[in-house]
Design a protein around this motif. Structure first.
Motif, mmCIF file in Angstrom:
data_model
loop_
_atom_site.group_PDB
_atom_site.id
_atom_site.type_symbol
_atom_site.label_atom_id
_atom_site.label_comp_id
_atom_site.label_asym_id
_atom_site.label_seq_id
_atom_site.Cartn_x
_atom_site.Cartn_y
_atom_site.Cartn_z
ATOM 1 N N MET A 248 0.698 -1.290 -0.145
ATOM 2 C CA MET A 248 0.079 0.441 0.303
ATOM 3 C C MET A 248 0.620 0.949 0.047
ATOM 4 O O MET A 248 1.816 1.389 1.098
ATOM 5 C CB MET A 248 -0.483 0.223 1.004
ATOM 6 N N ALA A 249 0.280 1.990 -1.097
ATOM 7 C CA ALA A 249 1.303 3.486 -1.206
ATOM 8 C C ALA A 249 1.390 4.822 -0.186
ATOM 9 O O ALA A 249 0.078 4.136 0.294
ATOM 10 C CB ALA A 249 1.274 3.682 -2.380
ATOM 11 N N VAL A 250 2.065 5.132 0.810
ATOM 12 C CA VAL A 250 2.017 6.292 1.975
ATOM 13 C C VAL A 250 1.388 7.134 0.610
ATOM 14 O O VAL A 250 2.374 7.835 -0.401
ATOM 15 C CB VAL A 250 2.428 5.798 2.485
ATOM 16 N N ARG A 251 0.320 8.431 1.549
ATOM 17 C CA ARG A 251 0.729 9.075 0.785
ATOM 18 C C ARG A 251 0.876 10.512 1.138
ATOM 19 O O ARG A 251 1.492 10.059 2.194
ATOM 20 C CB ARG A 251 -1.110 9.565 0.324
ATOM 21 N N GLN A 252 1.620 11.526 0.652
ATOM 22 C CA GLN A 252 2.282 12.442 1.226
ATOM 23 C C GLN A 252 3.529 12.458 1.946
ATOM 24 O O GLN A 252 3.451 12.907 2.963
ATOM 25 C CB GLN A 252 1.254 13.474 2.170
ATOM 26 N N LEU A 253 4.660 11.801 1.428
ATOM 27 C CA LEU A 253 5.656 11.412 1.522
ATOM 28 C C LEU A 253 6.622 13.396 1.086
ATOM 29 O O LEU A 253 5.760 13.437 0.455
ATOM 30 C CB LEU A 253 6.910 10.285 1.023
ATOM 31 N N SER A 254 7.709 13.243 1.824
ATOM 32 C CA SER A 254 8.005 13.903 1.682
ATOM 33 C C SER A 254 9.619 14.481 1.638
ATOM 34 O O SER A 254 10.556 13.120 3.108
ATOM 35 C CB SER A 254 8.113 15.867 2.346
ATOM 36 N N LEU A 255 10.346 14.232 0.825
ATOM 37 C CA LEU A 255 12.275 13.983 1.328
ATOM 38 C C LEU A 255 12.897 15.392 1.627
ATOM 39 O O LEU A 255 12.904 16.677 0.427
ATOM 40 C CB LEU A 255 12.219 13.502 -0.463
ATOM 41 N N TRP A 256 13.097 15.664 2.493
ATOM 42 C CA TRP A 256 14.280 16.660 3.004
ATOM 43 C C TRP A 256 15.159 17.016 3.199
ATOM 44 O O TRP A 256 15.946 15.730 3.603
ATOM 45 C CB TRP A 256 13.049 16.940 4.578
ATOM 46 N N LEU A 257 16.674 17.586 3.041
ATOM 47 C CA LEU A 257 17.476 18.310 3.222
ATOM 48 C C LEU A 257 17.374 19.333 4.904
ATOM 49 O O LEU A 257 16.408 19.467 4.863
ATOM 50 C CB LEU A 257 18.291 19.390 2.151
ATOM 51 N N GLN A 258 18.143 18.086 5.479
ATOM 52 C CA GLN A 258 17.976 19.224 7.024
ATOM 53 C C GLN A 258 19.498 19.434 7.381
ATOM 54 O O GLN A 258 20.740 19.393 7.524
ATOM 55 C CB GLN A 258 18.047 18.363 7.677
ATOM 56 N N PRO A 259 19.819 20.647 8.087
ATOM 57 C CA PRO A 259 20.763 21.368 8.167
ATOM 58 C C PRO A 259 21.743 20.375 9.598
ATOM 59 O O PRO A 259 21.148 20.148 10.231
ATOM 60 C CB PRO A 259 20.549 22.470 7.763
ATOM 61 N N GLU A 260 22.706 20.548 9.431
ATOM 62 C CA GLU A 260 23.491 20.852 10.622
ATOM 63 C C GLU A 260 23.406 20.968 11.711
ATOM 64 O O GLU A 260 22.229 22.198 11.323
ATOM 65 C CB GLU A 260 24.990 20.915 10.507
ATOM 66 N N GLN A 261 23.559 20.572 12.470
ATOM 67 C CA GLN A 261 23.650 20.990 14.269
ATOM 68 C C GLN A 261 23.385 22.433 13.896
ATOM 69 O O GLN A 261 21.935 22.767 14.844
ATOM 70 C CB GLN A 261 24.572 20.127 15.229
ATOM 71 N N ALA A 262 24.139 23.075 14.267
ATOM 72 C CA ALA A 262 24.936 23.943 14.884
ATOM 73 C C ALA A 262 23.442 25.671 14.200
ATOM 74 O O ALA A 262 22.877 26.317 14.959
ATOM 75 C CB ALA A 262 25.701 25.142 14.031
ATOM 76 N N ALA A 263 23.293 25.524 13.058
ATOM 77 C CA ALA A 263 22.598 26.413 11.788
ATOM 78 C C ALA A 263 21.088 25.051 12.308
ATOM 79 O O ALA A 263 19.669 26.501 11.896
ATOM 80 C CB ALA A 263 22.126 25.196 10.454
ATOM 81 N N ALA A 264 20.623 23.892 12.164
ATOM 82 C CA ALA A 264 19.167 23.395 13.075
ATOM 83 C C ALA A 264 18.655 24.577 14.000
ATOM 84 O O ALA A 264 17.862 24.441 14.014
ATOM 85 C CB ALA A 264 19.267 22.172 12.792
ATOM 86 N N ALA A 265 19.578 24.126 14.790
ATOM 87 C CA ALA A 265 19.319 24.863 16.698
ATOM 88 C C ALA A 265 18.935 26.474 16.164
ATOM 89 O O ALA A 265 18.191 26.926 17.173
ATOM 90 C CB ALA A 265 20.562 24.424 17.437
ATOM 91 N N GLU A 266 19.845 27.161 15.785
ATOM 92 C CA GLU A 266 19.112 28.309 15.436
ATOM 93 C C GLU A 266 17.957 28.596 14.350
ATOM 94 O O GLU A 266 16.975 29.385 15.136
ATOM 95 C CB GLU A 266 20.303 29.036 13.817
ATOM 96 N N LEU A 267 17.210 28.090 13.437
ATOM 97 C CA LEU A 267 16.470 27.959 12.852
ATOM 98 C C LEU A 267 15.566 26.984 13.635
ATOM 99 O O LEU A 267 14.088 27.910 13.712
ATOM 100 C CB LEU A 267 16.670 27.083 11.086
ATOM 101 N N ASP A 268 15.682 26.403 14.179
ATOM 102 C CA ASP A 268 14.096 25.578 15.053
ATOM 103 C C ASP A 268 13.736 26.545 15.356
ATOM 104 O O ASP A 268 12.703 26.728 16.526
ATOM 105 C CB ASP A 268 14.476 24.958 15.318
ATOM 106 N N ALA A 269 15.052 27.557 16.215
ATOM 107 C CA ALA A 269 14.585 28.418 17.594
ATOM 108 C C ALA A 269 13.542 29.324 17.267
ATOM 109 O O ALA A 269 13.419 30.313 17.586
ATOM 110 C CB ALA A 269 15.596 28.942 18.176
#
Length: 170
Positions: free
Chosen positions: A1-22
């Motif tokens: 069964m196919a899953v609808r609405q999958l997305s493929l993401w690039l995720q930032p390295e830890q320091a940038a992720a912390a800043e952007l997540d904040a």
């Protein structure tokens, strides 16, 4: 069964992720909107069998090296999924990553690619979104390094229901 609405993401390295997540969390707290991890969507609205999608994710991860994206503008639109975001410059490396991912996931035709990093998903009036954009404490242009690619189940507009299915380092 196919899953609808999958997305493929690039995720930032830890320091940038912390800043952007904040920034994302601050906007969400003030405006009672969704909290979600910082990401750049390579492919959205995929429909595949979960095992096949994870296999395609691994192939993409083998093809790509960590990459950087340059964000040069803050933009907002009426659409919920493009509410308030940082617009990325679609340079050749980023475009090639998108094309490789589209090929590995077997997408046909010419899917659209308008790279961006969402800061808020909301249905706020555009005037409010413009005020938010002006109040951001992010200095542009900004360069962000992405070192992971991940597959997410993103059913609908409730980001609280989104789930990461798999994650691979680049």
């Amino acid at each position: 069964m196919a899953v609808r609405q999958l997305s493929l993401w690039l995720q930032p390295e830890q320091a940038a992720a912390a800043e952007l997540d904040a920034v994302i969390a601050r906007l969400a707290a003030v405006h009672r909107t969704a909290v979600f991890p910082a990401h750049l969507t390579l492919l959205g609205v995929l429909e595949q069998e979960p095992d096949a999608a994870v296999s395609s994710l691994r192939q993409v991860a083998q093809l790509l090296d960590p990459l950087t994206a340059r964000f040069d503008q803050t933009r907002c639109e009426p659409a919920w999924h493009r509410s308030l975001y940082l617009a990325a410059v679609a340079d050749p490396t980023l475009r090639r990553a998108f094309e490789d991912a589209a090929r590995m996931f077997g997408l046909r035709g010419k899917p659209a690619f308008d790279p961006h990093l969402s800061l808020q998903y909301s249905e706020l009036p555009v005037a409010d979104k413009l005020r938010l954009a002006a109040s951001l404490s992010l200095e542009l242009p900004m360069t962000v390094r992405f070192d992971r690619v991940s597959l997410w189940h993103t059913p609908g507009s409730d980001a609280g229901r989104w789930r990461q299915l798999a994650d691979c380092p680049l």
